[in-house]
Design an enzyme around this catalytic site. Sequence first.
Site, PDB file in Angstrom:
ATOM      1  CE1 TYR A 130     -48.301  26.196  37.041  1.00  0.00           C
ATOM      2  CE2 TYR A 130     -46.729  24.687  36.046  1.00  0.00           C
ATOM      3  CZ  TYR A 130     -47.871  25.455  35.959  1.00  0.00           C
ATOM      4  OH  TYR A 130     -48.585  25.478  34.792  1.00  0.00           O
ATOM      5  CD  GLN A 191     -53.779  30.337  33.911  1.00  0.00           C
ATOM      6  OE1 GLN A 191     -52.910  31.103  33.447  1.00  0.00           O
ATOM      7  NE2 GLN A 191     -54.262  29.320  33.213  1.00  0.00           N
ATOM      8  CG  ASN A 214     -45.607  27.314  30.024  1.00  0.00           C
ATOM      9  OD1 ASN A 214     -45.562  28.208  30.868  1.00  0.00           O
ATOM     10  ND2 ASN A 214     -46.732  26.915  29.467  1.00  0.00           N
ATOM     11  CB  SER A 237     -31.856  18.287  30.828  1.00  0.00           C
ATOM     12  OG  SER A 237     -31.231  17.531  31.827  1.00  0.00           O
ATOM     13  CD  GLN A 259     -30.042  14.300  31.588  1.00  0.00           C
ATOM     14  OE1 GLN A 259     -30.654  15.349  31.713  1.00  0.00           O
ATOM     15  NE2 GLN A 259     -30.382  13.199  32.262  1.00  0.00           N
ATOM     16  CG  HIS A 262     -34.943  15.204  29.842  1.00  0.00           C
ATOM     17  ND1 HIS A 262     -36.126  15.028  30.500  1.00  0.00           N
ATOM     18  CD2 HIS A 262     -33.992  14.673  30.633  1.00  0.00           C
ATOM     19  CE1 HIS A 262     -35.902  14.400  31.651  1.00  0.00           C
ATOM     20  NE2 HIS A 262     -34.619  14.168  31.762  1.00  0.00           N
ATOM     21  CD  GLU A 327     -29.733  19.743  34.746  1.00  0.00           C
ATOM     22  OE1 GLU A 327     -29.621  19.555  33.516  1.00  0.00           O
ATOM     23  OE2 GLU A 327     -30.827  19.715  35.335  1.00  0.00           O
ATOM     24  CG  HIS A 328     -27.446  15.858  35.252  1.00  0.00           C
ATOM     25  ND1 HIS A 328     -28.308  16.383  34.307  1.00  0.00           N
ATOM     26  CD2 HIS A 328     -28.196  15.657  36.368  1.00  0.00           C
ATOM     27  CE1 HIS A 328     -29.525  16.478  34.836  1.00  0.00           C
ATOM     28  NE2 HIS A 328     -29.487  16.054  36.082  1.00  0.00           N
ATOM     29  CG  ASP A 361     -32.861  12.124  36.108  1.00  0.00           C
ATOM     30  OD1 ASP A 361     -32.469  13.210  36.557  1.00  0.00           O
ATOM     31  OD2 ASP A 361     -32.616  11.722  34.947  1.00  0.00           O
ATOM     32  CD  GLU A 415     -20.853  53.451  58.296  1.00  0.00           C
ATOM     33  OE1 GLU A 415     -22.041  53.243  58.604  1.00  0.00           O
ATOM     34  OE2 GLU A 415     -20.092  52.590  57.811  1.00  0.00           O
ATOM     35  CG  HIS A 420     -26.858  53.798  63.516  1.00  0.00           C
ATOM     36  ND1 HIS A 420     -27.745  54.605  62.854  1.00  0.00           N
ATOM     37  CD2 HIS A 420     -26.962  52.576  62.931  1.00  0.00           C
ATOM     38  CE1 HIS A 420     -28.354  53.894  61.891  1.00  0.00           C
ATOM     39  NE2 HIS A 420     -27.894  52.664  61.926  1.00  0.00           N
TER      40      HIS A 420
END
Lengths: 434, 434
Positions: A130, A191, A214, A237, A259, A262, A327-328, A361, A415, A420
């Site tokens: 995506y 969709q 999103n 970020s 950052q 962003h 994250e970074h 990046d 068990e 088994h």
Amino acid sequence: MVLRLSSSQPDFEQQFAAVLTMKRESAEDVSESVHSIVEAVKDKGDKALYDFTAKFDRFDVETYGLRFSENEIETAYNSLTSELLAALKKAADRIASFHQNQMPHSLDYTDDDGVRLGQQWRPVSSAGLYVPGGTANYPSSVLMNAMPAKVAGVENLVMVVPTPDGVVNPAVIAAAKLAGIHEIYRVGGAQAVAALAYGTETIPSVDKIVGPGNAFVAEAKRQVYGKVGIDAIAGPSEILVVADNTNDPRWIAADLLSQAEHDPVAQSILITDDPAFAQSVELAVQNHLRTLPRAQIASASWENYGVIIVVGDIDNSLPLVDALAPEHLELAIENPHEYREKVTHAGAIFVGRYTPEAIGDYVAGPNHVLPTARTARFSSGLSVYDFMKRTTFVECTPESLAAIGPAAITLAEEEGLQAHGLSVSIRLEDIDKQ
Amino acid sequence: MVLRLSSSQPDFEQQFAAVLTMKRESAEDVSESVHSIVEAVKDKGDKALYDFTAKFDRFDVETYGLRFSENEIETAYNSLTSELLAALKKAADRIASFHQNQMPHSLDYTDDDGVRLGQQWRPVSSAGLYVPGGTANYPSSVLMNAMPAKVAGVENLVMVVPTPDGVVNPAVIAAAKLAGIHEIYRVGGAQAVAALAYGTETIPSVDKIVGPGNAFVAEAKRQVYGKVGIDAIAGPSEILVVADNTNDPRWIAADLLSQAEHDPVAQSILITDDPAFAQSVELAVQNHLRTLPRAQIASASWENYGVIIVVGDIDNSLPLVDALAPEHLELAIENPHEYREKVTHAGAIFVGRYTPEAIGDYVAGPNHVLPTARTARFSSGLSVYDFMKRTTFVECTPESLAAIGPAAITLAEEEGLQAHGLSVSIRLEDIDKQ
């Protein structure tokens, strides 16, 4: 105003805890709208995609065609400047190279009991990528999501991208072509995710869906999970820079802003051992903001979520880093590898003064899709592993089954799973007779 | 009645497609009840656990104490027969050994551009293991969930197990002790998952929650995901046996029943190339069912969901296997490794005539927590990877930043992220001056 903390202030622990639990996103509940979109795509296939695209993207994709033609892809590719194309190629090559080094090895050995054991790695058969439209329509993101799939060996890789009002960024299409994607569809939102999960007359269903989006896209991925695999759902970020006072404050300020620009809810944090250096960085941030085109976004992020923490000693900052699980993480300090090896929780580490986060990046090679919101405590960046799965295997000989089978029978009996036990004992009886 | 198909029948493709989409579980919507339980535990901590345990498990855990004492653990351990203890130890050792072989290697290299790149693997700091009460209260499951965490290096490993009416299976506690778990709490259901995710006065919060459970437990794991990591949510068990006619039909019948006895909605499928052999297996199934204690469950599973597929040629069955993407695949055929290497989608493979699936449930070594319901197309069994995460790293020198930096600037400009570009260009300018 940026939040200033010092590890020597009496309420530091409390203030730091507040940073850890800072909420930067308001979760929008779109589950019902998404559910109805997913159901419509399941029921009506392409027809639903035409309708939603007309409604949300103001584009008649029925007339225009869902799939990008080879010709359109070529045209987009050829429209790029040679400089941009060369940069994309450099990035694609370096990302491919790192992910090739990341490829896991299969296992096949026979142990002391004579049991042959192993695991084989195989790529998923098909994956869908995506790509968002609008402001987050980044060619670098196409490369970062597509290259690991290609390297992993995914045979069928398709891409979906919304084209609001029919407009698409040619660099995104060119990046797809560079990554070896030939199947691209003009559809976005929940969709598009539904189409990838369930298939339509035109769009094939896939086994795994990745890529940012999103709130609708994220919720659609959640809803189709189980039918298909999905990647982690990323938040805004973050960067954490650990820097001593021998750095150029302008460099560190630029890194923090890289950052912040962003997203107004991005977060940039500086940890340093020198209050005067902290102040110089703050001034340099203000200075950069005067000329940066995205100053409004970066400034909002920095003022609302930026944090500067002054510590007594850089070495003592490690627990703060692990608690933030950024994250970074940038380590602009002496002996950065020593520090790096001790880090437990971080998405990616940028080592030394000459490694700005932005290099990761685009062209460093490791993936830029990384765990946010402290999820680096238990998750990792996108990789070839996300497009592969392991199958373990075991082989007993009559001798090795005789060696380990009795323990299995004992446990099966305990068990209460007698079939088994029977499946082992019925073989052992025959082995005994031999 | 077991479904019998032949690859030569005219409607085979249609019938086989129906097998692939067969629904065996009805999804119970417990999200609202679970949400209120999770919120109560977040708000009231231990008090909520006392109340829910009194209500659902009819047990006064406030008086008795949430945590198992060292003494209780010792007592449970010592109550086991030496045969059972030896079997558990054998299983624990073999599981540990396989998972040690599975441990990933870190990466650290310098590439042609002079960029140092790598990734380091680290364990999650803490993990919580959910163990169900009632019929699925299996010591083997404790070992299979706990040993990979231990091998991965998880420092804080805690277990929760409901004790309805105060009753607990000592073998489960003994297995925990063998796996090195010393922190065990008497609580189950959604409330236990909430406690592990958010912590209470007594129970520490963890970073990752694993282990099987009922619909409430599964939904609670879904709801706390993001705050903590979770493992995959497993459906009912499945086995696919590919067997030629040189097998003893009684062995194959026992293997099919070993999964059928788990659950009335378990599924056992046989693929063979000989209709007469298929018939012999069916007879052997009926014969075994006469004496098996769990015949009622096994019979319900076999009659409702069992499938026998007769194919023209074993070698041609591979596409069927990959389409079914079975949790367990048994290859009771000639040259099973040749076939095994060609399999793309399966959770675990049991190779050859002397490897009943049940050996993998207990003592083979590979994990018995495996992807069900065709999710082996995109996911894998539990492993050390589930208790670890990767941090990538990159280090540029002035020279290597000069080599790759310009491409990053070009891409940052294209994406309109000028602070990204600035963080690179500001360094390159200084490097140029040197």
